[in-house]
Design a protein around this motif. Structure first.
Motif, PDB file in Angstrom:
ATOM      1  N   ILE A   1     -25.848   7.180  17.154  1.00  0.00           N
ATOM      2  CA  ILE A   1     -25.113   8.010  18.107  1.00  0.00           C
ATOM      3  C   ILE A   1     -25.641   7.796  19.517  1.00  0.00           C
ATOM      4  CG2 ILE A   1     -24.703  10.407  18.789  1.00  0.00           C
ATOM      5  CD1 ILE A   1     -24.511  11.140  15.869  1.00  0.00           C
ATOM      6  N   ALA A   2     -26.954   7.608  19.653  1.00  0.00           N
ATOM      7  CA  ALA A   2     -27.544   7.400  20.977  1.00  0.00           C
ATOM      8  C   ALA A   2     -26.971   6.158  21.651  1.00  0.00           C
ATOM      9  CB  ALA A   2     -29.069   7.279  20.851  1.00  0.00           C
ATOM     10  N   GLU A   3     -26.853   5.070  20.895  1.00  0.00           N
ATOM     11  CA  GLU A   3     -26.303   3.849  21.473  1.00  0.00           C
ATOM     12  C   GLU A   3     -24.828   4.010  21.822  1.00  0.00           C
ATOM     13  OE1 GLU A   3     -28.105   0.400  22.015  1.00  0.00           O
ATOM     14  OE2 GLU A   3     -28.993   2.316  22.553  1.00  0.00           O
ATOM     15  N   THR A   4     -24.089   4.731  20.985  1.00  0.00           N
ATOM     16  CA  THR A   4     -22.678   4.976  21.271  1.00  0.00           C
ATOM     17  C   THR A   4     -22.516   5.815  22.534  1.00  0.00           C
ATOM     18  OG1 THR A   4     -22.165   4.890  18.899  1.00  0.00           O
ATOM     19  CG2 THR A   4     -20.547   5.931  20.331  1.00  0.00           C
ATOM     20  N   LEU A   5     -23.327   6.870  22.650  1.00  0.00           N
ATOM     21  CA  LEU A   5     -23.250   7.725  23.827  1.00  0.00           C
ATOM     22  C   LEU A   5     -23.719   6.998  25.085  1.00  0.00           C
ATOM     23  CD1 LEU A   5     -24.465  11.210  22.529  1.00  0.00           C
ATOM     24  CD2 LEU A   5     -22.190  10.593  23.340  1.00  0.00           C
TER      25      LEU A   5
ATOM     26  N   VAL B   1     -18.428   5.713  32.325  1.00  0.00           N
ATOM     27  CA  VAL B   1     -17.863   6.667  33.284  1.00  0.00           C
ATOM     28  C   VAL B   1     -17.885   6.035  34.675  1.00  0.00           C
ATOM     29  CG1 VAL B   1     -18.145   8.940  34.352  1.00  0.00           C
ATOM     30  CG2 VAL B   1     -18.588   8.637  31.902  1.00  0.00           C
ATOM     31  N   PRO B   2     -16.757   6.001  35.380  1.00  0.00           N
ATOM     32  CA  PRO B   2     -16.724   5.364  36.702  1.00  0.00           C
ATOM     33  C   PRO B   2     -17.734   5.987  37.667  1.00  0.00           C
ATOM     34  CG  PRO B   2     -14.499   5.842  35.928  1.00  0.00           C
ATOM     35  CD  PRO B   2     -15.441   6.512  34.966  1.00  0.00           C
TER      36      PRO B   2
ATOM     37  N   ARG C   1     -26.376  18.969  37.491  1.00  0.00           N
ATOM     38  CA  ARG C   1     -25.058  19.592  37.334  1.00  0.00           C
ATOM     39  C   ARG C   1     -23.972  18.533  37.204  1.00  0.00           C
ATOM     40  NH1 ARG C   1     -22.243  23.832  41.634  1.00  0.00           N
ATOM     41  NH2 ARG C   1     -20.401  24.311  40.352  1.00  0.00           N
ATOM     42  N   THR C   2     -24.089  17.455  37.948  1.00  0.00           N
ATOM     43  CA  THR C   2     -23.127  16.355  37.850  1.00  0.00           C
ATOM     44  C   THR C   2     -23.154  15.747  36.462  1.00  0.00           C
ATOM     45  OG1 THR C   2     -23.383  15.847  40.202  1.00  0.00           O
ATOM     46  CG2 THR C   2     -22.466  14.119  38.793  1.00  0.00           C
TER      47      THR C   2
ATOM     48  N   VAL D   1     -20.269  13.891  34.002  1.00  0.00           N
ATOM     49  CA  VAL D   1     -20.522  12.643  33.278  1.00  0.00           C
ATOM     50  C   VAL D   1     -20.432  12.823  31.766  1.00  0.00           C
ATOM     51  CG1 VAL D   1     -22.167  10.787  32.893  1.00  0.00           C
ATOM     52  CG2 VAL D   1     -21.936  11.786  35.171  1.00  0.00           C
ATOM     53  N   ILE D   2     -21.180  13.784  31.221  1.00  0.00           N
ATOM     54  CA  ILE D   2     -21.236  13.945  29.770  1.00  0.00           C
ATOM     55  C   ILE D   2     -19.872  14.293  29.164  1.00  0.00           C
ATOM     56  CG2 ILE D   2     -22.209  15.348  27.909  1.00  0.00           C
ATOM     57  CD1 ILE D   2     -24.840  15.380  29.364  1.00  0.00           C
ATOM     58  N   PRO D   3     -19.088  15.238  29.754  1.00  0.00           N
ATOM     59  CA  PRO D   3     -17.758  15.496  29.163  1.00  0.00           C
ATOM     60  C   PRO D   3     -16.865  14.265  29.121  1.00  0.00           C
ATOM     61  CG  PRO D   3     -18.374  17.268  30.656  1.00  0.00           C
ATOM     62  CD  PRO D   3     -19.395  16.189  30.835  1.00  0.00           C
ATOM     63  N   GLN D   4     -16.880  13.462  30.196  1.00  0.00           N
ATOM     64  CA  GLN D   4     -16.060  12.254  30.191  1.00  0.00           C
ATOM     65  C   GLN D   4     -16.585  11.227  29.192  1.00  0.00           C
ATOM     66  OE1 GLN D   4     -14.441  10.696  33.928  1.00  0.00           O
ATOM     67  NE2 GLN D   4     -15.548  12.297  35.010  1.00  0.00           N
ATOM     68  N   ALA D   5     -17.901  11.135  29.056  1.00  0.00           N
ATOM     69  CA  ALA D   5     -18.481  10.186  28.104  1.00  0.00           C
ATOM     70  C   ALA D   5     -18.099  10.556  26.670  1.00  0.00           C
ATOM     71  CB  ALA D   5     -19.999  10.152  28.257  1.00  0.00           C
TER      72      ALA D   5
END
Length: 288
Positions: A169-173, A180-181, A197-198, A203-207
């Motif tokens: 999972i770590a490599e996938t994430l 993410v652009p 906060r960014t 970043v994390i939600p888009q990833a």
């Protein structure tokens, strides 16, 4: 001077074309027609092979070994509980794997070299050893080495399977975070958002949205890895699907019917997940 041989010119003065094999009246077949004929030949060969196999197979033996009603009646009352236990082991293992995998992915992308080194060692180690060894270690070696007692089988299964799954999972994430652009990060920072906060809000939600299809595949793999939980020593109420099938297979009657039935139960879990992964992948492609 000897006369040279060659195609005689037609009345219009153009050289005559040589006839092409396989076409009516010597005309060349179009690519579409050739592809159509190739498909017809392939279907014909497939039908012949299936017919030969259907003729050669001993259907009475197949029915006795794979569709034995008596064997199904023996294990049918145990399947609902085992099915639920398999889902619980999978969900708990995935929760551990997702939490630890997210942390490892962030460490792998950290600017601190020590964090990157720790994450890399962990990922390479747990991707390089069989999950079987990890399950046995948490069942027997870890309690002895650390002097701790893990009484819950669910906890043992969640830790063992989750720690292996976390490496993948770590490599996938990590791939999702890097996809993410950078403009999204720059835009968030220009609005006065801090780095943390960014990361959390942008970043994390888009990833996660990017890696949902491969994450679903990891869940499917984890579901199948729960078949190793029987090594931990289970009470009857803790049996998973594989344990039920193994015990039923030891009986003299039923042949391979228990394994066939347990395999069908696993498919009831994995096939919908596979459909979900393909749906999410199509939806992700359309949204780009």
């Amino acid at each position: 001077m000897s006369a040279t041989t060659g195609p005689a010119p037609d009345p219009t003065g153009r050289p005559a074309r040589s006839l092409e094999l396989g076409g009516a009246g010597g005309r060349r077949l179009s690519p579409r027609r050739r592809a159509q004929r190739a498909r017809i030949v392939q279907y014909a060969v497939l039908v012949i092979v299936v017919a030969v196999l259907a003729f050669l197979i001993d259907w009475s033996r197949i029915g006795e070994n794979f569709f034995n009603a008596e064997a199904v009646e023996q294990i049918a009352p145990l399947i609902p509980r085992a099915f639920l236990n398999t889902l619980i082991y999978t969900l708990c293992g995935f929760a551990v794997g997702l939490s630890l995998g997210t942390l490892l992915a962030l460490m792998k992308l950290s600017s601190v070299r020590l964090y990157r080194w720790i994450a890399t060692v962990y990922i390479e180690f747990f991707r390089g050893i069989p999950a079987l060894l990890v399950v046995i270690s948490f069942g027997y070696a870890v309690p002895i080495a650390l002097g701790v007692s893990i009484g819950s089988v669910t906890t043992k299964a969640a830790l063992a399977l989750g720690m292996v799954s976390a490496a993948y999972i770590a490599e996938t994430l990590r791939a999702g975070l890097q996809a993410v652009p950078k403009g999204q990060v720059e835009a968030a920072r220009s609005l006065g958002m801090s780095h943390g906060r960014t990361l959390v809000q942008v970043v994390i939600p888009q990833a996660f949205r990017i890696v949902l299809p491969p994450m679903t595949n990891e869940f499917i793999l984890l579901t199948k890895d729960t078949s190793l939980v029987f090594l931990l020593g289970l009470a009857t109420s803790q049996y998973d699907l594989t344990k039920i099938g193994r015990d039923a297979l030891n009986n003299a009657t039923g042949g391979l019917t228990p394994l066939f039935l347990i395999g069908a139960c696993y498919l009831l879990i994995t096939l919908p997940l596979g459909q979900l992964a393909r749906y999410l992948e199509r939806r992700g492609v359309r949204s780009r």
